[in-house]
Design a protein around this motif. Structure first.
Motif, mmCIF file in Angstrom:
data_model
loop_
_atom_site.group_PDB
_atom_site.id
_atom_site.type_symbol
_atom_site.label_atom_id
_atom_site.label_comp_id
_atom_site.label_asym_id
_atom_site.label_seq_id
_atom_site.Cartn_x
_atom_site.Cartn_y
_atom_site.Cartn_z
ATOM 1 N N ILE A 23 19.554 -23.151 20.093
ATOM 2 C CA ILE A 23 19.235 -22.245 21.218
ATOM 3 C C ILE A 23 20.693 -22.213 20.921
ATOM 4 O O ILE A 23 21.215 -21.059 21.457
ATOM 5 C CB ILE A 23 18.291 -22.419 22.008
ATOM 6 C CG1 ILE A 23 18.294 -21.372 22.919
ATOM 7 C CG2 ILE A 23 18.629 -23.862 22.561
ATOM 8 C CD1 ILE A 23 16.873 -20.487 21.776
ATOM 9 N N LEU A 24 21.682 -23.433 21.166
ATOM 10 C CA LEU A 24 22.849 -23.329 21.863
ATOM 11 C C LEU A 24 23.621 -22.907 20.694
ATOM 12 O O LEU A 24 24.347 -21.548 21.071
ATOM 13 C CB LEU A 24 23.367 -24.566 22.283
ATOM 14 C CG LEU A 24 23.204 -24.867 23.261
ATOM 15 C CD1 LEU A 24 23.224 -27.182 23.523
ATOM 16 C CD2 LEU A 24 22.652 -24.992 24.605
ATOM 17 N N ILE A 25 23.863 -23.031 19.562
ATOM 18 C CA ILE A 25 24.115 -21.882 19.075
ATOM 19 C C ILE A 25 23.942 -20.456 18.870
ATOM 20 O O ILE A 25 24.771 -19.347 18.544
ATOM 21 C CB ILE A 25 23.988 -22.112 17.437
ATOM 22 C CG1 ILE A 25 24.632 -23.713 17.345
ATOM 23 C CG2 ILE A 25 24.292 -21.383 15.264
ATOM 24 C CD1 ILE A 25 24.163 -24.373 15.748
ATOM 25 N N LYS A 26 22.962 -20.688 18.810
ATOM 26 C CA LYS A 26 22.477 -18.605 18.724
ATOM 27 C C LYS A 26 23.075 -18.058 20.050
ATOM 28 O O LYS A 26 23.684 -17.099 20.309
ATOM 29 C CB LYS A 26 20.849 -18.821 19.091
ATOM 30 C CG LYS A 26 20.781 -17.085 19.060
ATOM 31 C CD LYS A 26 18.890 -17.437 19.319
ATOM 32 C CE LYS A 26 18.390 -15.908 19.709
ATOM 33 N NZ LYS A 26 16.588 -15.996 20.068
ATOM 34 N N LYS A 27 23.190 -18.226 21.415
ATOM 35 C CA LYS A 27 23.255 -18.460 22.609
ATOM 36 C C LYS A 27 25.007 -18.040 22.110
ATOM 37 O O LYS A 27 26.086 -17.666 22.843
ATOM 38 C CB LYS A 27 23.637 -18.894 23.563
ATOM 39 C CG LYS A 27 21.370 -18.833 23.776
ATOM 40 C CD LYS A 27 21.105 -17.590 24.431
ATOM 41 C CE LYS A 27 19.847 -17.669 24.843
ATOM 42 N NZ LYS A 27 18.673 -16.745 25.344
ATOM 43 N N ALA A 28 25.876 -18.620 22.104
ATOM 44 C CA ALA A 28 26.721 -19.462 21.609
ATOM 45 C C ALA A 28 27.484 -17.766 20.457
ATOM 46 O O ALA A 28 29.140 -17.124 20.737
ATOM 47 C CB ALA A 28 28.162 -20.411 20.714
ATOM 48 N N LEU A 29 26.510 -17.554 19.570
ATOM 49 C CA LEU A 29 27.320 -16.394 18.611
ATOM 50 C C LEU A 29 27.234 -15.250 19.480
ATOM 51 O O LEU A 29 27.753 -14.431 18.564
ATOM 52 C CB LEU A 29 26.057 -16.494 17.810
ATOM 53 C CG LEU A 29 26.238 -17.632 16.423
ATOM 54 C CD1 LEU A 29 25.387 -17.378 15.157
ATOM 55 C CD2 LEU A 29 27.772 -17.551 15.639
ATOM 56 N N LEU A 30 26.918 -15.122 20.589
ATOM 57 C CA LEU A 30 26.997 -14.058 21.556
ATOM 58 C C LEU A 30 28.557 -13.599 21.836
ATOM 59 O O LEU A 30 28.518 -12.093 22.448
ATOM 60 C CB LEU A 30 26.144 -13.513 23.049
ATOM 61 C CG LEU A 30 24.758 -13.907 22.435
ATOM 62 C CD1 LEU A 30 23.617 -14.126 23.201
ATOM 63 C CD2 LEU A 30 24.338 -12.701 22.176
ATOM 64 N N GLY A 31 28.622 -14.330 21.662
ATOM 65 C CA GLY A 31 30.723 -14.286 22.487
ATOM 66 C C GLY A 31 31.528 -14.592 21.425
ATOM 67 O O GLY A 31 32.788 -14.124 21.399
ATOM 68 N N PHE A 32 31.167 -14.974 20.464
ATOM 69 C CA PHE A 32 32.087 -15.948 19.161
ATOM 70 C C PHE A 32 31.468 -15.340 17.862
ATOM 71 O O PHE A 32 30.111 -15.107 17.659
ATOM 72 C CB PHE A 32 31.974 -17.229 19.629
ATOM 73 C CG PHE A 32 32.596 -18.058 20.720
ATOM 74 C CD1 PHE A 32 34.356 -18.158 21.394
ATOM 75 C CD2 PHE A 32 31.773 -18.267 21.638
ATOM 76 C CE1 PHE A 32 34.234 -18.447 21.547
ATOM 77 C CE2 PHE A 32 32.958 -18.812 22.981
ATOM 78 C CZ PHE A 32 33.760 -18.943 23.127
ATOM 79 N N THR A 33 32.790 -15.010 17.159
ATOM 80 C CA THR A 33 31.926 -15.161 15.471
ATOM 81 C C THR A 33 31.360 -16.760 14.999
ATOM 82 O O THR A 33 32.253 -18.225 15.619
ATOM 83 C CB THR A 33 33.086 -14.689 14.645
ATOM 84 O OG1 THR A 33 34.234 -15.583 14.922
ATOM 85 C CG2 THR A 33 33.750 -13.398 15.172
#
Length: 294
Positions: A23-33
């Motif tokens: 879930i942290l990866i999912k949320k981080a992908l909202l701002g990063f490639t």
């Protein structure tokens, strides 16, 4: 606390930490490639490890570095990029279920490259696990066609990397402390990851895009807790148990990850859950006989 109690403590703690990583990866992908996420995750994790583990590197012999380079590339460098890339097209809960093939991969690598023995039950378990994986893919393609299940290949490649890492640590690096192995592994990954971070435009983009500022907190948690600290715990688990038991952390990771995914609005249908259960059945059969890997 006995070694038996410690290995179960590490297993449960890692299940929660790594189960939350999706879930942290999912949320981080909202701002990063995916490239930025993977690279920055490695860089932050490496810096955190260098603070605590740099002195321990003096204990490493020259002959150890061959195995540390392989372990570092297969477990510390490639997987963060591959997981981020997979989750650009797949839900976090589904990704975690695919990750359940790690114990199967660990067994196959141990047999193919490290001379481990295999029983008929384990052969059956491997085939059942593969059948569960196919079921999961087909169910996903039918009921959630908006997701690209070809991206599951990146999860399988990560699982193969973890399988190499687990067997290498158990066979060739058991004389080194978990902190030493983890720090050295990320030391191998640090410079190429830093190069890719610069290449990705991260240092320019983060000054111009506000959404990256919020996503950075998720990425920091992912790097420090879900990567640096978790890898130390995992290497401790490898030292205290067998390679396949250590890989069995993937039994419970999906339980945590799927709960986070449902909380975040992801849909998991009964056929996908069935595929996950079949995978875990195969993994259980592979692990049922004790002391298989010598």
């Amino acid at each position: 606390m006995t070694d038996y109690q410690k290995k179960w403590f590490y297993l449960i703690l890692l299940s929660f930490i790594w189960g939350s990583s999706f879930i942290l990866i999912k949320k981080a992908l909202l701002g990063f490639t995916a490239l930025q996420l993977g690279g920055v995750r490695i860089v932050f994790a490496s810096l955190a490890l260098f603070i605590f583990g740099f002195k321990s590197l003096s204990k490493i012999k020259f002959t150890d570095w061959k195995w540390l380079v392989i372990a570092g590339l297969t477990s510390s460098f490639f997987p963060p990029f591959l997981f981020a890339l997979a989750q650009t097209e797949l839900d976090s809960g589904i990704t975690s279920i695919f990750n359940s093939v790690v114990p199967l991969m660990t067994t196959l690598v141990a047999i193919a490259l490290f001379g481990a023995l295999i029983t008929k039950r384990q052969v059956l378990g491997v085939f059942i696990g593969l059948f569960g994986t196919i079921t999961l893919i087909l169910a996903g393609m039918e009921f959630t066609p908006d997701q690209n299940y070809w991206y599951a290949i990146f999860i399988f490649l990560s699982a193969l990397g973890y399988a190499f890492n687990i067997n290498i640590i158990k066979r060739h690096l058991a004389h080194l402390s978990p902190l030493t192995v983890t720090t050295a592994s990320f030391g191998v990954a640090f410079l190429p990851a830093l190069f890719l971070v610069a290449y990705s435009g991260f240092f320019t983009d983060i000054q111009e895009h506000a959404e990256m500022h919020n996503a950075l907190w998720y990425l920091l948690a992912l790097a420090i807790l879900g990567t640096a600290w978790a890898n130390i715990l995992f290497n401790k688990l490898i030292h205290k148990s067998s390679p396949v038991f250590a890989a069995s952390v993937t039994y419970t990771i999906p339980l945590v990850a799927v709960l986070w995914g449902v909380w975040d609005g992801e849909n998991i249908n009964v056929y996908q859950l069935l595929g996950g259960v079949i995978i875990l059945l195969g993994v259980w059969l592979v692990n049922k006989k004790k002391n298989v890997i010598h």
